[in-house]
Design a protein around this motif. Structure first.
Motif, PDB file in Angstrom:
ATOM      1  N   SER A  57      -6.438  15.782   5.575  1.00 39.58           N
ATOM      2  CA  SER A  57      -5.833  15.079   4.444  1.00 39.58           C
ATOM      3  C   SER A  57      -6.868  14.885   3.345  1.00 39.58           C
ATOM      4  O   SER A  57      -8.053  14.668   3.594  1.00 39.58           O
ATOM      5  CB  SER A  57      -5.301  13.720   4.903  1.00 39.58           C
ATOM      6  OG  SER A  57      -4.875  12.972   3.805  1.00 39.58           O
ATOM      7  N   LYS A  59      -6.886  12.390   1.474  1.00 39.34           N
ATOM      8  CA  LYS A  59      -7.120  10.950   1.312  1.00 39.34           C
ATOM      9  C   LYS A  59      -8.141  10.482   2.346  1.00 39.34           C
ATOM     10  O   LYS A  59      -7.985  10.741   3.527  1.00 39.34           O
ATOM     11  CB  LYS A  59      -5.812  10.184   1.478  1.00 39.34           C
ATOM     12  CG  LYS A  59      -4.732  10.641   0.504  1.00 39.34           C
ATOM     13  CD  LYS A  59      -3.413  10.021   0.832  1.00 39.34           C
ATOM     14  CE  LYS A  59      -2.313  10.586  -0.060  1.00 39.34           C
ATOM     15  NZ  LYS A  59      -0.992  10.046   0.279  1.00 39.34           N
ATOM     16  N   LEU A  71     -10.711   3.467  -0.964  1.00 39.88           N
ATOM     17  CA  LEU A  71      -9.699   4.500  -0.752  1.00 39.88           C
ATOM     18  C   LEU A  71      -9.758   5.522  -1.874  1.00 39.88           C
ATOM     19  O   LEU A  71      -9.768   5.159  -3.050  1.00 39.88           O
ATOM     20  CB  LEU A  71      -8.304   3.865  -0.695  1.00 39.88           C
ATOM     21  CG  LEU A  71      -7.120   4.819  -0.503  1.00 39.88           C
ATOM     22  CD1 LEU A  71      -7.190   5.489   0.859  1.00 39.88           C
ATOM     23  CD2 LEU A  71      -5.807   4.070  -0.666  1.00 39.88           C
ATOM     24  N   LEU A 105      -7.856   8.781  -3.574  1.00 40.20           N
ATOM     25  CA  LEU A 105      -6.542   9.430  -3.684  1.00 40.20           C
ATOM     26  C   LEU A 105      -6.669  10.624  -4.625  1.00 40.20           C
ATOM     27  O   LEU A 105      -6.249  10.569  -5.781  1.00 40.20           O
ATOM     28  CB  LEU A 105      -5.497   8.443  -4.200  1.00 40.20           C
ATOM     29  CG  LEU A 105      -5.244   7.191  -3.358  1.00 40.20           C
ATOM     30  CD1 LEU A 105      -4.257   6.275  -4.051  1.00 40.20           C
ATOM     31  CD2 LEU A 105      -4.735   7.575  -1.975  1.00 40.20           C
ATOM     32  N   VAL A 138      -3.776  12.061  -7.049  1.00 41.19           N
ATOM     33  CA  VAL A 138      -2.673  11.098  -7.109  1.00 41.19           C
ATOM     34  C   VAL A 138      -2.829  10.247  -8.360  1.00 41.19           C
ATOM     35  O   VAL A 138      -3.861   9.610  -8.565  1.00 41.19           O
ATOM     36  CB  VAL A 138      -2.642  10.209  -5.857  1.00 41.19           C
ATOM     37  CG1 VAL A 138      -1.536   9.171  -5.977  1.00 41.19           C
ATOM     38  CG2 VAL A 138      -2.444  11.051  -4.607  1.00 41.19           C
ATOM     39  N   LEU A 193       0.109  -0.711  -3.175  1.00 39.82           N
ATOM     40  CA  LEU A 193      -1.096   0.076  -2.953  1.00 39.82           C
ATOM     41  C   LEU A 193      -1.793  -0.341  -1.663  1.00 39.82           C
ATOM     42  O   LEU A 193      -2.421   0.488  -0.988  1.00 39.82           O
ATOM     43  CB  LEU A 193      -2.047  -0.070  -4.140  1.00 39.82           C
ATOM     44  CG  LEU A 193      -3.264   0.870  -4.147  1.00 39.82           C
ATOM     45  CD1 LEU A 193      -2.827   2.325  -4.052  1.00 39.82           C
ATOM     46  CD2 LEU A 193      -4.102   0.654  -5.391  1.00 39.82           C
ATOM     47  N   ASN A 194      -1.673  -1.598  -1.289  1.00 39.44           N
ATOM     48  CA  ASN A 194      -2.273  -2.037  -0.034  1.00 39.44           C
ATOM     49  C   ASN A 194      -1.636  -1.352   1.159  1.00 39.44           C
ATOM     50  O   ASN A 194      -2.275  -1.183   2.207  1.00 39.44           O
ATOM     51  CB  ASN A 194      -2.145  -3.560   0.103  1.00 39.44           C
ATOM     52  CG  ASN A 194      -2.809  -4.087   1.352  1.00 39.44           C
ATOM     53  OD1 ASN A 194      -4.026  -4.045   1.498  1.00 39.44           O
ATOM     54  ND2 ASN A 194      -2.015  -4.585   2.298  1.00 39.44           N
ATOM     55  N   ASP A 195      -0.363  -0.971   1.038  1.00 40.09           N
ATOM     56  CA  ASP A 195       0.286  -0.216   2.126  1.00 40.09           C
ATOM     57  C   ASP A 195      -0.445   1.097   2.384  1.00 40.09           C
ATOM     58  O   ASP A 195      -0.566   1.546   3.536  1.00 40.09           O
ATOM     59  CB  ASP A 195       1.749   0.052   1.775  1.00 40.09           C
ATOM     60  CG  ASP A 195       2.585  -1.202   1.839  1.00 40.09           C
ATOM     61  OD1 ASP A 195       2.137  -2.172   2.485  1.00 40.09           O
ATOM     62  OD2 ASP A 195       3.685  -1.221   1.242  1.00 40.09           O
ATOM     63  N   ARG A 196      -0.951   1.730   1.325  1.00 43.20           N
ATOM     64  CA  ARG A 196      -1.727   2.972   1.499  1.00 43.20           C
ATOM     65  C   ARG A 196      -3.027   2.683   2.255  1.00 43.20           C
ATOM     66  O   ARG A 196      -3.435   3.448   3.110  1.00 43.20           O
ATOM     67  CB  ARG A 196      -2.025   3.616   0.141  1.00 43.20           C
ATOM     68  CG  ARG A 196      -0.785   4.156  -0.581  1.00 43.20           C
ATOM     69  CD  ARG A 196      -1.163   4.740  -1.910  1.00 43.20           C
ATOM     70  NE  ARG A 196      -0.010   5.278  -2.639  1.00 43.20           N
ATOM     71  CZ  ARG A 196       0.214   6.571  -2.830  1.00 43.20           C
ATOM     72  NH1 ARG A 196      -0.640   7.466  -2.371  1.00 43.20           N
ATOM     73  NH2 ARG A 196       1.262   6.977  -3.496  1.00 43.20           N
ATOM     74  N   LYS A 216      -2.113   2.210   5.937  1.00 43.53           N
ATOM     75  CA  LYS A 216      -1.803   3.462   6.643  1.00 43.53           C
ATOM     76  C   LYS A 216      -3.060   4.242   6.946  1.00 43.53           C
ATOM     77  O   LYS A 216      -3.214   4.822   8.036  1.00 43.53           O
ATOM     78  CB  LYS A 216      -0.853   4.298   5.804  1.00 43.53           C
ATOM     79  CG  LYS A 216       0.543   3.707   5.710  1.00 43.53           C
ATOM     80  CD  LYS A 216       1.448   4.535   4.803  1.00 43.53           C
ATOM     81  CE  LYS A 216       2.830   3.896   4.700  1.00 43.53           C
ATOM     82  NZ  LYS A 216       3.707   4.674   3.773  1.00 43.53           N
ATOM     83  N   GLN A 217      -4.000   4.293   6.000  1.00 45.01           N
ATOM     84  CA  GLN A 217      -5.253   4.994   6.236  1.00 45.01           C
ATOM     85  C   GLN A 217      -6.107   4.263   7.284  1.00 45.01           C
ATOM     86  O   GLN A 217      -6.780   4.876   8.087  1.00 45.01           O
ATOM     87  CB  GLN A 217      -6.042   5.110   4.938  1.00 45.01           C
ATOM     88  CG  GLN A 217      -5.408   6.052   3.917  1.00 45.01           C
ATOM     89  CD  GLN A 217      -5.494   7.502   4.355  1.00 45.01           C
ATOM     90  OE1 GLN A 217      -6.454   7.905   4.979  1.00 45.01           O
ATOM     91  NE2 GLN A 217      -4.475   8.280   4.013  1.00 45.01           N
TER      92      GLN A 217
END
Length: 423
Positions: free
Chosen positions: A84, A86, A98, A100, A103, A414-417, A420-421
């Motif tokens: 990935s 990311k 993080l 991206l 993106v 954005l915190n959800d990203r 997930k990472q």
């Protein structure tokens, strides 16, 4: 059909097995006999079953060919799996970074603002409750033994100064009226005689003493004047309200007997309340009279009530280990009620802080985080310290440097990203 095909295959196996075992000795003649037997079995089947058998043989041939081709073409080459783009970097301080690549965040959803330090009030939280202002409350009590004849104002009734509340029959009050009436008549007789001026002075003193006795029993100046004007005593004592407010609680019923000192009713002014708050030990040194309190109650979460501390208890409560403070709360719009729980913010001073909207704060259990932009495609999530200024803004006191690009809106998305990472 299934049973017939299985029977055919079994017969075929029985025919073939002896041939396999003895094929080395019998040669081609034996093989011809076996093939003839197989052909016989095949032609003994019905045309429909022969068709199905041909389909099964064809499918088996295709499957066998696929297996053979797979064996031939398998060269055990390495397959490249792209990672990935990311990447998440975790620092020991708890900061997450993080990346991206490629993106681009939608500016209509993700809004950034520059971090600027401003002066904000330093507040401490003070839990407490509301109560009637004791200075604006009164208790009506019986000042002589008697009997309740009538109740004019029941619980919750609004009263003005001088409004009748209860009517009592009291022999002591009747005696005081008769004493006043007698002294008044004596004074009038002596006023007409110029030779008895000394006795007139004594009569006036007696008359004033009788009037004061009636006042002590609960009679008003109007009641006293009425006796002097009409020359008649009243059968019962009417106890009147000393203030404008409401009857908070009634303690007697019609016909009940009361003794001297018994509480008849409690009156209070609902427009004047107190906030009774508890300040904990670690905040004692920050409290001073006159400080501003901003109150909120659960009934009106979007409304604030302002008061100023006017009393600080000289001692702490030995059970709660808290210091009592008090503030007057005007209740002109009649929104508040005594015994409501209230939470107050007490301003103890001013400090530098970075003010952001509540949408910029990511709350995870007891921690608070904000996200900043450190590059075109790089974002960092920082733990911060601070407190809520109100329902819309948050004051950051530590964790962010001025000039940082703070994500003011869209931080939760954005915190959800990040999450997930991180997983």
């Amino acid at each position: 059909m299934k049973d017939q095909i299985l029977s055919f295959l079994k017969q075929l196996a029985d025919k073939v097995k002896p041939s396999i075992d003895k094929g080395v000795h019998f040669g081609g003649h034996r093989l011809q006999v076996v093939l003839a037997s197989i052909a016989g079995l095949y032609w003994n089947l019905s045309p429909q079953n022969r068709h199905r058998l041909r389909l099964a043989a064809f499918a088996f041939a295709i499957l066998s060919m696929g297996i053979v081709l797979g064996r031939i073409t398998n060269v055990n080459r390495n397959v490249k799996i792209e990672a990935s783009d990311k990447a998440l970097k975790v620092e020991k301080s708890g900061i997450l970074e993080l990346k991206l690549p490629g993106v681009k965040l939608n500016p209509e959803i993700y809004v950034f603002q520059d971090a600027e330090k401003v002066q904000v009030p330093v507040d401490i939280k003070v839990p407490g409750r509301l109560a009637f202002n004791a200075e604006k409350s009164k208790v009506l009590s019986a000042r002589a033994p008697g009997r309740v004849e009538r109740i004019y104002a029941f619980d919750g009734a609004e009263v003005n100064i001088g409004s009748p509340v209860v009517e009592l029959y009291s022999p002591e009050f009747i005696s005081a009226q008769q004493e006043y009436l007698l002294s008044s008549k004596t004074a009038k007789v002596l006023e007409s005689s110029k030779t008895m001026s000394d006795l007139l002075g004594d009569a006036r003193i007696t008359q004033q003493a009788a009037a004061n006795r009636m006042r002590n029993l609960g009679a008003g100046d109007g009641d006293i004047k009425s006796i002097e004007t009409t020359g008649k005593t009243q059968a019962n004592l009417v106890m009147r309200s000393p203030l404008k407010g409401v009857v908070v609680k009634r303690n007697v019923e019609p016909g009940s007997a009361v003794s001297s000192g018994d509480v008849i009713a409690t009156l209070a002014d609902p427009k004047q309340l107190w906030f009774l708050g508890n300040v904990f030990e670690q905040d004692f040194r920050l409290i001073k009279p006159g400080q501003k309190l901003v109150l909120q109650v659960e009934a009106y979460p979007d409304k604030e009530f302002v008061a100023y501390a006017n009393y600080i208890s000289p001692a702490i409560d030995p059970q709660t280990r808290a210091l009592l403070i008090r503030a007057d709360i005007p209740n002109d719009d009649d929104l508040l009620r005594p015994d409501m729980y209230a939470s107050a913010k007490l301003t103890t001073g001013m400090a530098d802080a970075i003010v952001v909207p509540q949408t910029a704060v990511v709350r995870i259990r007891e921690m608070r985080y904000i996200i900043i932009k450190v590059g075109d495609e790089v974002y960092r999530r920082l733990p911060v310290k601070g407190y809520d200024l109100n329902n819309k803004t948050f004051a950051i006191t530590d964790g962010v440097e001025p000039g940082s690009r703070i994500l003011a809106e869209g931080a939760v998305l954005l915190n959800d990203r990040f999450a997930k990472q991180e997983d």
